[in-house]
Design an enzyme around this catalytic site. Structure first.
Site, PDB file in Angstrom:
ATOM      1  N   ARG A 148      34.608  51.237  43.631  1.00  0.00           N
ATOM      2  CA  ARG A 148      34.936  51.866  44.577  1.00  0.00           C
ATOM      3  C   ARG A 148      33.566  52.186  45.324  1.00  0.00           C
ATOM      4  O   ARG A 148      33.739  52.266  46.576  1.00  0.00           O
ATOM      5  CB  ARG A 148      35.779  53.062  44.360  1.00  0.00           C
TER       6      ARG A 148
ATOM      7  N   GLN B 100      39.271  36.062  38.162  1.00  0.00           N
ATOM      8  CA  GLN B 100      40.069  36.933  37.323  1.00  0.00           C
ATOM      9  C   GLN B 100      41.557  36.448  37.197  1.00  0.00           C
ATOM     10  O   GLN B 100      42.024  36.232  38.487  1.00  0.00           O
ATOM     11  CB  GLN B 100      39.630  38.395  37.585  1.00  0.00           C
TER      12      GLN B 100
ATOM     13  N   ASN C  79      32.549  50.672  33.071  1.00  0.00           N
ATOM     14  CA  ASN C  79      33.198  50.723  34.222  1.00  0.00           C
ATOM     15  C   ASN C  79      33.817  51.897  34.393  1.00  0.00           C
ATOM     16  O   ASN C  79      34.369  52.579  33.429  1.00  0.00           O
ATOM     17  CB  ASN C  79      33.868  49.509  34.617  1.00  0.00           C
TER      18      ASN C  79
ATOM     19  N   CYS D 241      45.263  46.335  34.685  1.00  0.00           N
ATOM     20  CA  CYS D 241      45.852  46.820  35.901  1.00  0.00           C
ATOM     21  C   CYS D 241      47.146  47.707  35.449  1.00  0.00           C
ATOM     22  O   CYS D 241      47.900  47.414  34.658  1.00  0.00           O
ATOM     23  CB  CYS D 241      46.395  45.381  36.654  1.00  0.00           C
TER      24      CYS D 241
HETATM   25  C1  LIG Z   1      41.298  48.734  45.715  1.00  0.00           C
HETATM   26  C2  LIG Z   1      41.070  48.287  44.366  1.00  0.00           C
HETATM   27  C3  LIG Z   1      41.567  47.262  43.840  1.00  0.00           C
HETATM   28  C4  LIG Z   1      41.071  46.796  42.415  1.00  0.00           C
HETATM   29  N1  LIG Z   1      41.846  45.653  42.028  1.00  0.00           N
HETATM   30  C5  LIG Z   1      41.548  45.226  40.901  1.00  0.00           C
HETATM   31  C6  LIG Z   1      41.680  43.704  40.210  1.00  0.00           C
HETATM   32  O1  LIG Z   1      41.902  43.112  41.115  1.00  0.00           O
HETATM   33  N2  LIG Z   1      41.267  43.664  38.915  1.00  0.00           N
HETATM   34  C7  LIG Z   1      40.803  44.787  38.168  1.00  0.00           C
HETATM   35  O2  LIG Z   1      40.575  44.311  36.952  1.00  0.00           O
HETATM   36  N3  LIG Z   1      40.517  45.862  38.470  1.00  0.00           N
HETATM   37  C8  LIG Z   1      40.717  46.089  39.990  1.00  0.00           C
HETATM   38  N4  LIG Z   1      40.546  47.297  40.293  1.00  0.00           N
HETATM   39  C9  LIG Z   1      39.952  48.495  39.350  1.00  0.00           C
HETATM   40  C10 LIG Z   1      38.240  48.308  39.518  1.00  0.00           C
HETATM   41  O3  LIG Z   1      38.077  46.828  39.226  1.00  0.00           O
HETATM   42  C11 LIG Z   1      37.740  49.278  38.595  1.00  0.00           C
HETATM   43  O4  LIG Z   1      38.073  49.092  37.207  1.00  0.00           O
HETATM   44  C12 LIG Z   1      38.109  50.694  38.879  1.00  0.00           C
HETATM   45  O5  LIG Z   1      37.855  50.805  40.471  1.00  0.00           O
HETATM   46  C13 LIG Z   1      36.987  51.706  38.263  1.00  0.00           C
HETATM   47  O6  LIG Z   1      35.799  51.461  38.930  1.00  0.00           O
HETATM   48  P1  LIG Z   1      34.972  52.482  39.758  1.00  0.00           P
HETATM   49  O7  LIG Z   1      35.309  53.646  39.596  1.00  0.00           O
HETATM   50  O8  LIG Z   1      33.720  51.878  39.888  1.00  0.00           O
HETATM   51  O9  LIG Z   1      35.825  51.972  41.032  1.00  0.00           O
HETATM   52  C14 LIG Z   1      40.718  47.603  41.459  1.00  0.00           C
HETATM   53  C15 LIG Z   1      40.366  48.952  42.053  1.00  0.00           C
HETATM   54  C16 LIG Z   1      40.357  49.322  43.493  1.00  0.00           C
HETATM   55  C17 LIG Z   1      39.926  50.859  43.892  1.00  0.00           C
END
Ligand SMILES: Cc1cc2nc3c(=O)[nH]c(=O)nc-3n(C[C@H](O)[C@H](O)[C@H](O)COP(=O)(O)O)c2cc1C
Length: 323
Positions: free
Chosen positions: A224, A70, A200, A100
């Site tokens: 998460r 990514q 997602n 982001c």
């Molecule tokens: C610690 C952390 C770091 C993340 N870093 C990225 C990242 O590098 N790129 C990205 O597209 N999303 C990033 N996200 C977002 C996740 O990919 C995801 O979209 C978001 O956590 C929602 O999904 P979930 O509810 O399953 O956690 C990050 C989320 C967390 C919690």
């Protein structure tokens, strides 16, 4: 040649997560049933400058495939150059981060800020598609805020620009992680475009995975929950295939994966950073152990992987004696 990276119907995908989805954790998740994994987001500008830390973030190992790299950025030429660098590592696809929420990235026009400049988003996706020898995907949010939900426009743009899948974290940028993810948009996006749509946001159980797929999306991305429960992939696949929930992993299985994760961290991280990275996962790895909170707080104080291993093994012995 561009190939189809979606290795199965209804893929379960490990979400890209900064400081989490490094090589050790991606390999653990692949082993535990993630069909596709992704690197942490990486700055195209830093890659072009050859910053070692950034180059390390996009390294991939043979047993990870299918794996996507990514990238984020706000300048078309920089994204093209970064794609040249990243594609030499032979990922199965390149993903463009358009989601982001962090202020410093938004101020530079990167990540979710692209949702406020759809012509630029279109130019970036089209340029990356043209440059990349592998398929290109996009990960985004619903819009900048509740008053500017642009996901249907984004979906059309992304498809027309040649991306091969779209992942939607069903929140706006301004929500960050607040409020519930609004999955209803997944069905609307599915009705708008023909490329695969990956859902997602807030998936925590196999039942959630089923419910998200029932909205029509083609795959589910989990973030998460996987940090504290990487077994979610295996358990969800079992549920999708049988309709029955599987037992959670036994303490023995948790311990075995924890030690395996530690061994991988030893291969790829410094003794100190290895321990720091592992801390995020302890809550899940020692869940159900007697005195779990006490064990966790003692593990948090350790800054060396060798000492961490000795301590874990001592807890394992203790646990096996008392249960
Ligand atoms: C610690 C952390 C770091 C993340 N870093 C990225 C990242 O590098 N790129 C990205 O597209 N999303 C990033 N996200 C977002 C996740 O990919 C995801 O979209 C978001 O956590 C929602 O999904 P979930 O509810 O399953 O956690 C990050 C989320 C967390 C919690």
């Amino acid at each position: 040649m561009k190939t189809n990276f979606l290795n199965r119907d209804t893929p379960l995908i490990l979400a890209p997560m900064d400081d989490v989805t490094d090589i050790p954790f991606r390999r653990i998740c692949r082993q535990l049933g993630a069909d596709i994994v992704m690197t942490e987001f990486t700055s195209c500008e830093a890659l072009i400058r050859g910053i070692p830390k950034s180059l390390a973030r996009i390294r991939i190992q043979p047993d990870e495939h299918p794996v996507g790299i990514q990238l984020f950025g706000s300048r078309v030429e920089s994204m093209e150059k970064a794609v040249d660098i990243a594609s030499q590592l032979q990922p199965d696809f390149i993903d463009i981060n358009c989601g982001c929420w962090a202020r410093n990235h938004a101020q530079r026009g990167e990540g979710a800020a692209l949702l406020k400049d759809l012509p630029l988003l279109e130019r970036i996706v089209a340029a990356v598609v043209k440059t990349s020898p592998v398929p290109v995907t996009v990960k985004t949010r619903l819009g900048w805020d509740q008053n500017s939900i642009v996901i249907l426009d984004v979906a059309r743009i992304v498809e027309q620009a040649g991306a091969q899948a779209l992942t939607i974290h069903c929140r706006t940028r301004n929500q960050a992680y607040k409020g519930a993810a609004d999955w209803q948009w997944l069905a609307k996006v599915k009705a708008t475009i023909s490329i695969p749509v990956i859902g997602n946001g807030d998936v925590q159980t196999p039942v959630d995975v089923r419910a998200m797929l029932d909205l029509g999306c083609d795959g589910v991305m989990i973030g998460r929950e996987a940090i504290i429960n990487p077994w979610i992939f295996k358990m969800s696949r079992h549920y999708l295939e049988t309709g029955e929930e599987s037992a959670p992993p036994s303490p023995g299985e948790r311990f075995q994966i924890c030690l395996q994760h530690l061994n991988l961290a030893e291969q790829y991280k410094s003794p100190r950073w290895g321990t720091v990275h592992l801390r995020k996962h302890f809550i899940g790895y020692i869940r159900g152990f007697p005195e779990a909170a006490h064990i966790r707080s003692s593990l948090f104080k350790i800054n060396d992987l060798g000492i961490l291993r000795e301590t874990l093994l001592a807890y394992q012995d203790h646990y096996l004696r008392v249960v």
